[in-house]
Design an enzyme around this catalytic site. Structure first.
Site, PDB file in Angstrom:
ATOM      1  N   ASP A   3      -2.013   6.032  -4.854  1.00 54.99           N
ATOM      2  CA  ASP A   3      -2.273   5.117  -3.734  1.00 54.99           C
ATOM      3  C   ASP A   3      -2.640   3.716  -4.225  1.00 54.99           C
ATOM      4  OD1 ASP A   3      -3.028   3.830  -1.440  1.00 54.99           O
ATOM      5  OD2 ASP A   3      -4.738   5.131  -0.990  1.00 54.99           O
TER       6      ASP A   3
ATOM      7  N   ASP B 275       0.824  -1.206   0.000  1.00 56.82           N
ATOM      8  CA  ASP B 275       0.000   0.000   0.000  1.00 56.82           C
ATOM      9  C   ASP B 275       0.865   1.265   0.000  1.00 56.82           C
ATOM     10  OD1 ASP B 275      -1.944   1.907   0.454  1.00 56.82           O
ATOM     11  OD2 ASP B 275      -2.305   1.326   2.538  1.00 56.82           O
TER      12      ASP B 275
END
Ligand SMILES: *[C@@H]1O[C@H](CO)[C@@H](O)[C@H](O)[C@H]1NC(C)=O
Length: 422
Positions: free
Chosen positions: A307, A128
Site C-alpha cells: 500500500d 495510492d
C-alpha cells in the site's frame, strides 16, 4: 513466485493475455516530497503518527465496506473483520488544528500533478495502491479544509458531466470525504483518459485540510472502489492509451516516480521478482511471505498488502512483539499505542521481507521513524502492532518498505513484483 525456470515454463502454457510486464513503454509521472513522521531534525511527531494510524485504520475499514457492498464478505481474507470507526484522540485533534495554520508542518505525500477537464484544471494528487477511487475537492466545498486546495469547477469544463452517484469515505475525525460523482477527461503528461469517474468532494475531513495534496488517485483493484466504476489505470487500458494495465513505483528522498503502463527499467537492475496476487480482496496482496530479523524468523506464511498510501508497516501484535523482542532495549512506546521504541544506536538494518525469493531488506534509515525527542536518544520503529481487520496473518506494508525497492504492479498478470533499485 516466478522462479526463472518457472517463468520459462509458464510462458509456454499460459494464454496470450498473461504476457510479461512491458518495460519502457509507459509514462513517467515524477512526484515530489517524501512522506515522513519525523520533522526536519529527525524528531518523531507522535500526534501526526496517531493521526496517520487513525486515517489508515478508517481507510481500510472503508475498503472492506466497499468490498462487502460489491460482492459480500466471501471475498474477505480468513479472519477479516470490519472494525468500528476509530476516532481521533483529543490530543491529536488539538495538535492538528494548530498545525493547520503552519505550512511547514503540512503532512507530506507522494504526490504529482494531474489535469482534469477541458481546459485542464490542475490537481496535486497522492498515488495510492491501497484504494481505488479518484477524488479531489469541488468548488462547491466551502469548508476551511478545502480553502488551500485546487477545486474542480464543472461549469468551466466542456467535457465534464455529473452522474447520479455519490462518493463517501469516513476517516474518523468527525467528517467524511464526500461529494457527487462526475466523469471528465483526466490526464498526465502525454496520457489522456476520457470519461474517467471521480468525485469532486463537497465535504473534506479536516485531516485532509492539513495535507499538501488536493486528493487521491487510487491504484487498487476495482473491487475496492466506493464509486464502483473502473479506476484510472483500468480505464486507460480499456481505452488503449497504455499497452498494459501495469505500473511501477520508485519512492525515494529525491527522484520519486510512478510509471504507468509497465515498469521503468532505468530505475532498477536485474529482473523484477513477481509474486501472484492471492485472494480476490481488491488489494495488491501477495502470499507466502516471511519476515526475518537477521537469521531469526519472526513470522512465516504471511499475506502482505502492498500500500503506497500508507507510510508505516502494520502487523499482527504478537508477531510484531516477537520482532521487537529481538531488538535490544526495545519496549512498547506508551500503553497500547502499537508503536515500539529502542535505543537509537540499535536501529536494525537487517529486518527483511521475502516471498520465496530474495530477502528484501528494510534499511536502518527506513526502519527508523524518528527520534523520540531532542533530549532522548530513543527511536521509534516503522513497524507497528495493529490489527486493521484485513485478516489473520495479514500485514499492511507501506512506504517504509516500498522505499527500499522498485515495486511493480500488474493487473494483466495479477502480480506484484520487486526489483533492486539502481
Ligand atoms: C465556476 O466557473 C464559472 C464559469 O466560469 C464561474 O462563473 C464560477 O464563479 C466558478 N465557480 C467558482 C466557485 O469559482
Amino acid at each position: 513466485m516466478y522462479s526463472k525456470a518457472c517463468a520459462i515454463a509458464l510462458t509456454l502454457v499460459l494464454p496470450a493475455t498473461a504476457s510479461p510486464v512491458v518495460e519502457g513503454l509507459g509514462i513517467r509521472v515524477p512526484f515530489q516530497k517524501r512522506s515522513a513522521l519525523a520533522d526536519s531534525r529527525g524528531i518523531f511527531d507522535y500526534a501526526k503518527a496517531v493521526r496517520q494510524v487513525v486515517h489508515d485504520h478508517n481507510k481500510h475499514r472503508s475498503n472492506l465496506q466497499n468490498v462487502e457492498r460489491h460482492v459480500g464478505r466471501d471475498a474477505f481474507n480468513e479472519g477479516a473483520d470490519i472494525k468500528s470507526l476509530m476516532e481521533l484522540p483529543t490530543h491529536a485533534l488539538e495538535r492538528r488544528q494548530s498545525e493547520g495554520l503552519n505550512d511547514e508542518d503540512h503532512d507530506e505525500f507522494w504526490a504529482g500533478n494531474i489535469a482534469v477537464g477541458t481546459p485542464a484544471q490542475p490537481f496535486y494528487i497522492d498515488f495510492d495502491t491501497g484504494s481505488s477511487d479518484l477524488w479531489f475537492p469541488s468548488t462547491k466545498c466551502t469548508q476551511s479544509a478545502c480553502s488551500n486546495k485546487h477545486k474542480y469547477n464543472l461549469s468551466v469544463s466542456s467535457t465534464g458531466k455529473q452522474t447520479d452517484r455519490q462518493f463517501s469515505i469516513h476517516y474518523g475525525d468527525g467528517s467524511a470525504v464526500s461529494g457527487p460523482v462526475f466523469t471528465d477527461t483526466v490526464g498526465f503528461a502525454g496520457l489522456t483518459v476520457k470519461d474517467q469517474y471521480f468525485s469532486a468532494a463537497t465535504t473534506l475531513s479536516d485531516s485532509f485540510g492539513s495535507q499538501a495534496n488536493d486528493g487521491i488517485l487510487g491504484l487498487g483493484y476495482p473491487l475496492l472502489s466506493n464509486i464502483q466504476k473502473p479506476p484510472f489505470v483500468n480505464s486507460a487500458k480499456a481505452q488503449g492509451v497504455i499497452r498494459q494495465a501495469a505500473f511501477g513505483f520508485k519512492l525515494g528522498n529525491v527522484g520519486s516516480e510512478l510509471y504507468i503502463g509497465g515498469t521503468d527499467k532505468t530505475q532498477y537492475t536485474g529482473d523484477v521478482e513477481y509474486h501472484n496476487v492471492v485472494g480476490n480482496t481488491g488489494y495488491w496482496q501477495i502470499g507466502g511471505g516471511q519476515l526475518t530479523i537477521g537469521s531469526k524468523i519472526v513470522s512465516t506464511g504471511i499475506k502482505t498488502v502492498i500500500d503506497s498510501g500508507t507510510t508505516l508497516i502494520y502487523g499482527p501484535p504478537d508477531a510484531v512483539a516477537k520482532l521487537y523482542a529481538s531488538i535490544p532495549g526495545s519496549s512498547m512506546h506508551g500503553a497500547n499505542t502499537g508503536f515500539y521504541s529502542f535505543p537509537c544506536d540499535k536501529v536494525p538494518s537487517n529486518v527483511a521481507f521475502s516471498w520465496g525469493g530474495k530477502q528484501w531488506t528494510i534499511s536502518a534509515e527506513n526502519f527508523n521513524a524518528g527520534q523520540k525527542s531532542l533530549l532522548e536518544f530513543t527511536c521509534l520503529g516503522a513497524i507497528v502492532a495493529k490489527d486493521l481487520g484485513l485478516g489473520d496473518n495479514v500485514w499492511l506494508v507501506g512506504d517504509s518498505f516500498m522505499k527500499n525497492v522498485y515495486s511493480a504492479f500488474s493487473f494483466e498478470n495479477n502480480a506484484v513484483g520487486f526489483a533492486t533499485l539502481k
